[in-house]
Design a protein around this motif. Structure first.
Motif, PDB file in Angstrom:
ATOM      1  N   ALA A  25     -70.762  76.232 -43.004  1.00 53.52           N
ATOM      2  CA  ALA A  25     -72.043  76.747 -43.497  1.00 53.52           C
ATOM      3  C   ALA A  25     -72.700  75.768 -44.455  1.00 53.52           C
ATOM      4  CB  ALA A  25     -71.836  78.097 -44.189  1.00 53.52           C
ATOM      5  N   LEU A  26     -71.894  75.072 -45.256  1.00 52.27           N
ATOM      6  CA  LEU A  26     -72.432  74.130 -46.237  1.00 52.27           C
ATOM      7  C   LEU A  26     -73.085  72.938 -45.547  1.00 52.27           C
ATOM      8  CD1 LEU A  26     -72.741  73.450 -49.225  1.00 52.27           C
ATOM      9  CD2 LEU A  26     -70.455  72.433 -49.160  1.00 52.27           C
ATOM     10  N   VAL A  27     -72.449  72.406 -44.516  1.00 55.42           N
ATOM     11  CA  VAL A  27     -73.025  71.271 -43.792  1.00 55.42           C
ATOM     12  C   VAL A  27     -74.359  71.666 -43.166  1.00 55.42           C
ATOM     13  CG1 VAL A  27     -72.715  69.748 -41.800  1.00 55.42           C
ATOM     14  CG2 VAL A  27     -70.825  70.124 -43.384  1.00 55.42           C
ATOM     15  N   ASP A  28     -74.412  72.836 -42.543  1.00 54.72           N
ATOM     16  CA  ASP A  28     -75.661  73.297 -41.930  1.00 54.72           C
ATOM     17  C   ASP A  28     -76.753  73.496 -42.984  1.00 54.72           C
ATOM     18  OD1 ASP A  28     -74.482  73.264 -39.454  1.00 54.72           O
ATOM     19  OD2 ASP A  28     -74.086  75.417 -39.392  1.00 54.72           O
ATOM     20  N   GLY A 123     -73.493  62.611 -42.130  1.00 51.63           N
ATOM     21  CA  GLY A 123     -73.644  61.205 -41.764  1.00 51.63           C
ATOM     22  C   GLY A 123     -72.728  60.811 -40.615  1.00 51.63           C
ATOM     23  N   LEU A 124     -71.498  61.304 -40.637  1.00 50.20           N
ATOM     24  CA  LEU A 124     -70.569  61.009 -39.548  1.00 50.20           C
ATOM     25  C   LEU A 124     -71.110  61.548 -38.226  1.00 50.20           C
ATOM     26  CD1 LEU A 124     -67.089  61.786 -41.187  1.00 50.20           C
ATOM     27  CD2 LEU A 124     -68.293  59.599 -41.065  1.00 50.20           C
ATOM     28  N   ARG A 125     -71.721  62.719 -38.275  1.00 51.97           N
ATOM     29  CA  ARG A 125     -72.273  63.321 -37.066  1.00 51.97           C
ATOM     30  C   ARG A 125     -73.530  62.598 -36.586  1.00 51.97           C
ATOM     31  NH1 ARG A 125     -72.367  69.836 -38.339  1.00 51.97           N
ATOM     32  NH2 ARG A 125     -70.102  70.216 -38.345  1.00 51.97           N
ATOM     33  N   THR A 130     -70.387  58.066 -31.133  1.00 56.04           N
ATOM     34  CA  THR A 130     -69.316  58.883 -30.561  1.00 56.04           C
ATOM     35  C   THR A 130     -68.751  59.787 -31.650  1.00 56.04           C
ATOM     36  OG1 THR A 130     -67.652  57.185 -31.046  1.00 56.04           O
ATOM     37  CG2 THR A 130     -68.700  57.114 -28.880  1.00 56.04           C
ATOM     38  N   PRO A 131     -68.148  60.921 -31.293  1.00 57.09           N
ATOM     39  CA  PRO A 131     -67.562  61.801 -32.310  1.00 57.09           C
ATOM     40  C   PRO A 131     -66.520  61.060 -33.155  1.00 57.09           C
ATOM     41  CG  PRO A 131     -67.679  62.927 -30.202  1.00 57.09           C
ATOM     42  CD  PRO A 131     -68.029  61.495 -29.936  1.00 57.09           C
ATOM     43  N   ASP A 279     -81.877  64.649 -35.881  1.00 57.12           N
ATOM     44  CA  ASP A 279     -82.296  65.212 -34.602  1.00 57.12           C
ATOM     45  C   ASP A 279     -82.591  64.131 -33.564  1.00 57.12           C
ATOM     46  OD1 ASP A 279     -82.280  67.921 -35.659  1.00 57.12           O
ATOM     47  OD2 ASP A 279     -84.068  67.335 -36.774  1.00 57.12           O
ATOM     48  N   ALA A 280     -82.069  62.932 -33.791  1.00 52.00           N
ATOM     49  CA  ALA A 280     -82.320  61.820 -32.873  1.00 52.00           C
ATOM     50  C   ALA A 280     -80.996  61.223 -32.416  1.00 52.00           C
ATOM     51  CB  ALA A 280     -83.168  60.747 -33.561  1.00 52.00           C
ATOM     52  N   ARG A 281     -81.010  60.637 -31.246  1.00 52.05           N
ATOM     53  CA  ARG A 281     -79.816  59.969 -30.736  1.00 52.05           C
ATOM     54  C   ARG A 281     -79.538  58.723 -31.583  1.00 52.05           C
ATOM     55  NH1 ARG A 281     -77.171  60.021 -25.944  1.00 52.05           N
ATOM     56  NH2 ARG A 281     -78.760  61.397 -25.025  1.00 52.05           N
ATOM     57  N   PRO A 282     -78.276  58.520 -32.007  1.00 48.62           N
ATOM     58  CA  PRO A 282     -77.958  57.327 -32.808  1.00 48.62           C
ATOM     59  C   PRO A 282     -78.329  56.041 -32.078  1.00 48.62           C
ATOM     60  CG  PRO A 282     -76.139  58.879 -32.834  1.00 48.62           C
ATOM     61  CD  PRO A 282     -77.110  59.380 -31.805  1.00 48.62           C
ATOM     62  N   GLU A 283     -78.798  55.056 -32.836  1.00 48.60           N
ATOM     63  CA  GLU A 283     -79.154  53.771 -32.250  1.00 48.60           C
ATOM     64  C   GLU A 283     -77.899  52.999 -31.854  1.00 48.60           C
ATOM     65  OE1 GLU A 283     -81.825  51.516 -34.671  1.00 48.60           O
ATOM     66  OE2 GLU A 283     -82.733  53.319 -35.532  1.00 48.60           O
TER      67      GLU A 283
END
Length: 313
Positions: A25-28, A123-125, A130-131, A279-283
């Motif tokens: 919940a905190l991350v969201d 940031g990791l997400r 990749t995960p 909300d964007a795909r990582p570069e």
């Protein structure tokens, strides 16, 4: 004649505050706060800083939206750590923004540590192609403990590799967490190179005045700088910062507090905020460097989580 209120303000210690801030919940909530801050739906001015004796500082951080208002006040005394005492102490007073009614008093260091770890998790997400399943933690203090706990709660990271100032500190860190991490494997390393061998990300959690990472790292390794929070501190080497894209949690705070970036004389026009990447795909290409300095808006996000937990109980 004076009036006397019969209402009792709920006060939560460190353990109770942590229980009110579950990691998912905190991350969201922090992600929502980043978007709300960008859209102008919350107010959080730069924190006030007052000098205190023996190198201490008194920090005051307010924030408000249409529902909640808070003030976080902390004292930071770096010299206390040498005596086995907490470096950071303080409280977060949360009020109803609509009528000013005080709602709760939370433990400041606990809230700060957990919301900081939540920002790292975002940031990791958001910045990895990749995960991220394997993370190296450089540091064994309160922030490192909070990061290990939050990452374990989220269940996305499978392995943590810990490096301390001494092997004894790292072993004590691992012993403290042994019963808490569930299926997350925790390994202590005497040398940073060993910790980075299989890690997909490294998180620096020190208060060092000089870089703790080498100038060159594998291109795919995501770097997250957390510990340096004054212009004099610098965990990340200038050569690395000049070679990678730089992302921050809050640009206004980073300009004044991110010693790593200030000392490296980064070109600020090229620095982006994490909200731009949620909300964007990582570069593609080399993984970026993500530098966090904290923001009262992230405290407000945590207060919303705590309030919802209390309302649901």
């Amino acid at each position: 004649m004076t009036g006397r209120s019969t209402a009792v303000l709920p006060v939560f210690d460190a353990e109770a505050t942590a229980a009110l801030l579950p990691a998912p919940a905190l991350v969201d909530a922090v992600a929502d706060a980043m978007r709300a801050r960008r859209a102008g739906r919350l107010t959080a001015p730069e924190r006030g800083v007052l000098p205190l004796p023996e190198g201490g500082r008194y920090l005051v951080m307010p924030a408000a939206d249409e529902h909640l208002a808070l003030t976080k006040s902390l004292t930071v005394h770096p010299g206390r750590a040498a005596h086995g005492l907490p470096t950071i102490q303080g409280r977060v007073l949360v009020a109803d923004a609509r009528d000013g009614r005080p709602l709760m008093l939370l433990d400041g260091p606990t809230l700060t540590a957990r919301r900081t770890a939540a920002v790292t998790a975002l940031g990791l997400r958001g910045l990895s192609t990749t995960p991220v399943r394997s993370v190296a933690l450089l540091g064994t203090g309160a922030q490192a403990l909070a990061h290990a706990r939050v990452l374990a709660e989220l269940g996305e990271v499978r392995a943590l590799h810990v490096v301390g100032r001494t092997t004894a500190q790292a072993d004590a860190f691992a012993d403290r967490l042994a019963a808490e991490l569930g299926r997350v494997e925790l390994t202590v390393h005497a040398h940073l190179a060993d910790a980075l061998r299989t890690a997909q990300a490294v998180v620096t959690l020190t208060t060092s005045l000089r870089p703790v990472l080498p100038d060159e790292l594998p291109a795919g390794l995501l770097v997250v700088g957390v510990g340096a929070f004054t212009p004099q501190m610098a965990e990340l080497p200038p050569a690395l910062l000049r070679a990678r894209r730089v992302v921050v949690d809050a640009l206004d705070g980073a300009r004044h507090e991110a010693g790593d970036l200030i000392q490296a004389a980064v070109v600020w026009s090229g620095v982006t905020e994490l909200v731009d990447h949620l909300d964007a795909r990582p570069e593609g290409g080399a993984a970026p460097v993500f530098k966090t300095v904290g923001h009262a808006a992230w405290d407000l996000a945590a207060a919303h989580v705590a309030q919802r937990m209390l309302t649901a109980s």
